[in-house]
Design a protein around this motif. Sequence first.
Motif, PDB file in Angstrom:
ATOM      1  N   ILE A   1      -0.209   4.973   5.174  1.00 18.67           N
ATOM      2  CA  ILE A   1      -1.022   5.158   6.375  1.00 18.67           C
ATOM      3  C   ILE A   1      -2.101   6.219   6.196  1.00 18.67           C
ATOM      4  O   ILE A   1      -2.876   6.471   7.116  1.00 18.67           O
ATOM      5  N   GLY A   2      -2.121   6.850   5.028  1.00 15.68           N
ATOM      6  CA  GLY A   2      -3.182   7.822   4.755  1.00 15.68           C
ATOM      7  C   GLY A   2      -3.063   9.114   5.543  1.00 15.68           C
ATOM      8  O   GLY A   2      -4.064   9.679   5.972  1.00 15.68           O
ATOM      9  N   VAL A   3      -1.834   9.587   5.707  1.00 11.95           N
ATOM     10  CA  VAL A   3      -1.562  10.830   6.437  1.00 11.95           C
ATOM     11  C   VAL A   3      -0.798  11.773   5.514  1.00 11.95           C
ATOM     12  O   VAL A   3      -0.038  11.329   4.657  1.00 11.95           O
ATOM     13  N   ALA A   4      -0.984  13.059   5.687  1.00 12.75           N
ATOM     14  CA  ALA A   4      -0.301  14.046   4.855  1.00 12.75           C
ATOM     15  C   ALA A   4       1.215  13.858   4.913  1.00 12.75           C
ATOM     16  O   ALA A   4       1.782  13.561   5.968  1.00 12.75           O
ATOM     17  N   ARG A   5       1.863  14.048   3.758  1.00 14.51           N
ATOM     18  CA  ARG A   5       3.305  13.850   3.669  1.00 14.51           C
ATOM     19  C   ARG A   5       4.076  14.719   4.653  1.00 14.51           C
ATOM     20  O   ARG A   5       5.048  14.268   5.265  1.00 14.51           O
ATOM     21  N   GLU A   6       3.661  15.969   4.836  1.00 16.60           N
ATOM     22  CA  GLU A   6       4.400  16.852   5.746  1.00 16.60           C
ATOM     23  C   GLU A   6       4.320  16.349   7.187  1.00 16.60           C
ATOM     24  O   GLU A   6       5.255  16.541   7.968  1.00 16.60           O
ATOM     25  N   VAL A   7       3.255  15.689   7.531  1.00 14.14           N
ATOM     26  CA  VAL A   7       3.124  15.147   8.885  1.00 14.14           C
ATOM     27  C   VAL A   7       4.059  13.947   9.049  1.00 14.14           C
ATOM     28  O   VAL A   7       4.731  13.807  10.073  1.00 14.14           O
TER      29      VAL A   7
ATOM     30  N   ALA B   1       0.814  -1.222   0.000  1.00 14.46           N
ATOM     31  CA  ALA B   1       0.000   0.000   0.000  1.00 14.46           C
ATOM     32  C   ALA B   1       0.846   1.270   0.000  1.00 14.46           C
ATOM     33  O   ALA B   1       0.383   2.334  -0.415  1.00 14.46           O
ATOM     34  N   ALA B   2       2.086   1.159   0.447  1.00 17.31           N
ATOM     35  CA  ALA B   2       2.956   2.323   0.588  1.00 17.31           C
ATOM     36  C   ALA B   2       3.716   2.564  -0.714  1.00 17.31           C
ATOM     37  O   ALA B   2       4.780   1.991  -0.931  1.00 17.31           O
ATOM     38  N   VAL B   3       3.167   3.406  -1.560  1.00 16.99           N
ATOM     39  CA  VAL B   3       3.767   3.677  -2.865  1.00 16.99           C
ATOM     40  C   VAL B   3       3.948   5.190  -3.026  1.00 16.99           C
ATOM     41  O   VAL B   3       2.986   5.954  -2.902  1.00 16.99           O
ATOM     42  N   ASP B   4       5.179   5.609  -3.279  1.00 18.76           N
ATOM     43  CA  ASP B   4       5.447   7.027  -3.532  1.00 18.76           C
ATOM     44  C   ASP B   4       4.712   7.421  -4.808  1.00 18.76           C
ATOM     45  O   ASP B   4       4.980   6.853  -5.876  1.00 18.76           O
TER      46      ASP B   4
ATOM     47  N   VAL C   1      16.398   7.483   5.655  1.00 15.41           N
ATOM     48  CA  VAL C   1      15.152   8.192   5.410  1.00 15.41           C
ATOM     49  C   VAL C   1      15.336   8.986   4.119  1.00 15.41           C
ATOM     50  O   VAL C   1      16.233   9.810   4.012  1.00 15.41           O
ATOM     51  N   THR C   2      14.507   8.688   3.128  1.00 14.68           N
ATOM     52  CA  THR C   2      14.575   9.359   1.837  1.00 14.68           C
ATOM     53  C   THR C   2      13.236  10.021   1.547  1.00 14.68           C
ATOM     54  O   THR C   2      12.221   9.656   2.160  1.00 14.68           O
ATOM     55  N   PRO C   3      13.217  10.977   0.630  1.00 13.40           N
ATOM     56  CA  PRO C   3      11.934  11.586   0.250  1.00 13.40           C
ATOM     57  C   PRO C   3      10.922  10.553  -0.246  1.00 13.40           C
ATOM     58  O   PRO C   3       9.738  10.632   0.070  1.00 13.40           O
ATOM     59  N   GLN C   4      11.403   9.555  -0.979  1.00 17.67           N
ATOM     60  CA  GLN C   4      10.503   8.518  -1.486  1.00 17.67           C
ATOM     61  C   GLN C   4       9.922   7.681  -0.346  1.00 17.67           C
ATOM     62  O   GLN C   4       8.742   7.327  -0.369  1.00 17.67           O
ATOM     63  N   LEU C   5      10.742   7.377   0.658  1.00 15.70           N
ATOM     64  CA  LEU C   5      10.265   6.614   1.806  1.00 15.70           C
ATOM     65  C   LEU C   5       9.210   7.400   2.568  1.00 15.70           C
ATOM     66  O   LEU C   5       8.161   6.859   2.933  1.00 15.70           O
ATOM     67  N   VAL C   6       9.454   8.677   2.796  1.00 18.08           N
ATOM     68  CA  VAL C   6       8.483   9.514   3.497  1.00 18.08           C
ATOM     69  C   VAL C   6       7.164   9.556   2.738  1.00 18.08           C
ATOM     70  O   VAL C   6       6.088   9.375   3.321  1.00 18.08           O
ATOM     71  N   SER C   7       7.226   9.758   1.431  1.00 15.01           N
ATOM     72  CA  SER C   7       6.006   9.810   0.617  1.00 15.01           C
ATOM     73  C   SER C   7       5.273   8.472   0.620  1.00 15.01           C
ATOM     74  O   SER C   7       4.042   8.428   0.709  1.00 15.01           O
ATOM     75  N   ALA C   8       6.026   7.387   0.517  1.00 12.65           N
ATOM     76  CA  ALA C   8       5.403   6.061   0.507  1.00 12.65           C
ATOM     77  C   ALA C   8       4.721   5.764   1.833  1.00 12.65           C
ATOM     78  O   ALA C   8       3.591   5.257   1.854  1.00 12.65           O
ATOM     79  N   ILE C   9       5.367   6.087   2.928  1.00 14.26           N
ATOM     80  CA  ILE C   9       4.755   5.861   4.245  1.00 14.26           C
ATOM     81  C   ILE C   9       3.494   6.700   4.385  1.00 14.26           C
ATOM     82  O   ILE C   9       2.469   6.225   4.879  1.00 14.26           O
ATOM     83  N   ALA C  10       3.552   7.948   3.941  1.00 14.40           N
ATOM     84  CA  ALA C  10       2.368   8.814   4.004  1.00 14.40           C
ATOM     85  C   ALA C  10       1.201   8.190   3.253  1.00 14.40           C
ATOM     86  O   ALA C  10       0.069   8.164   3.747  1.00 14.40           O
ATOM     87  N   GLU C  11       1.462   7.671   2.071  1.00 14.80           N
ATOM     88  CA  GLU C  11       0.409   7.016   1.293  1.00 14.80           C
ATOM     89  C   GLU C  11      -0.095   5.764   2.000  1.00 14.80           C
ATOM     90  O   GLU C  11      -1.290   5.496   2.028  1.00 14.80           O
TER      91      GLU C  11
END
Length: 103
Positions: free
Chosen positions: A47-53, A9-12, A35-45
């Motif tokens: 768990i359904g939380v805004a990327r900045e959070v 489910a975690a896809v940048d 920690v990479t930008p792609q990892l942060v974006s994928a995790i946000a997707e």
Amino acid sequence: MSTREFAAAAVDPDSGWTPSKSLVAKIIGGHGYNVTPQLVSAIAEGIGVAREVVAAAAHLQVIGYTSVELAKGAPATLIRMIGSGGESTEKAQAVAERWDAEA
């Protein structure tokens, strides 16, 4: 949600990159990872939380925040969201609880 389900489910959205099941397990276990930008974006997707959070959470985990920094902005938003139990954060809360139990 299993680590396999989360990894799927975690896809940048920008690059299509997704973390491997083993990377997700490393994160849960508190082992070293980058920690990479792609990892942060994928995790946000995932768990359904805004990327900045999620980025603020990564900063909090990796670098740490002072109590002053937690009073406003994205870090404070993260704390309110995880603690609120609101409908929009149920998925994030469930993932956080499961990962906490597995750690």
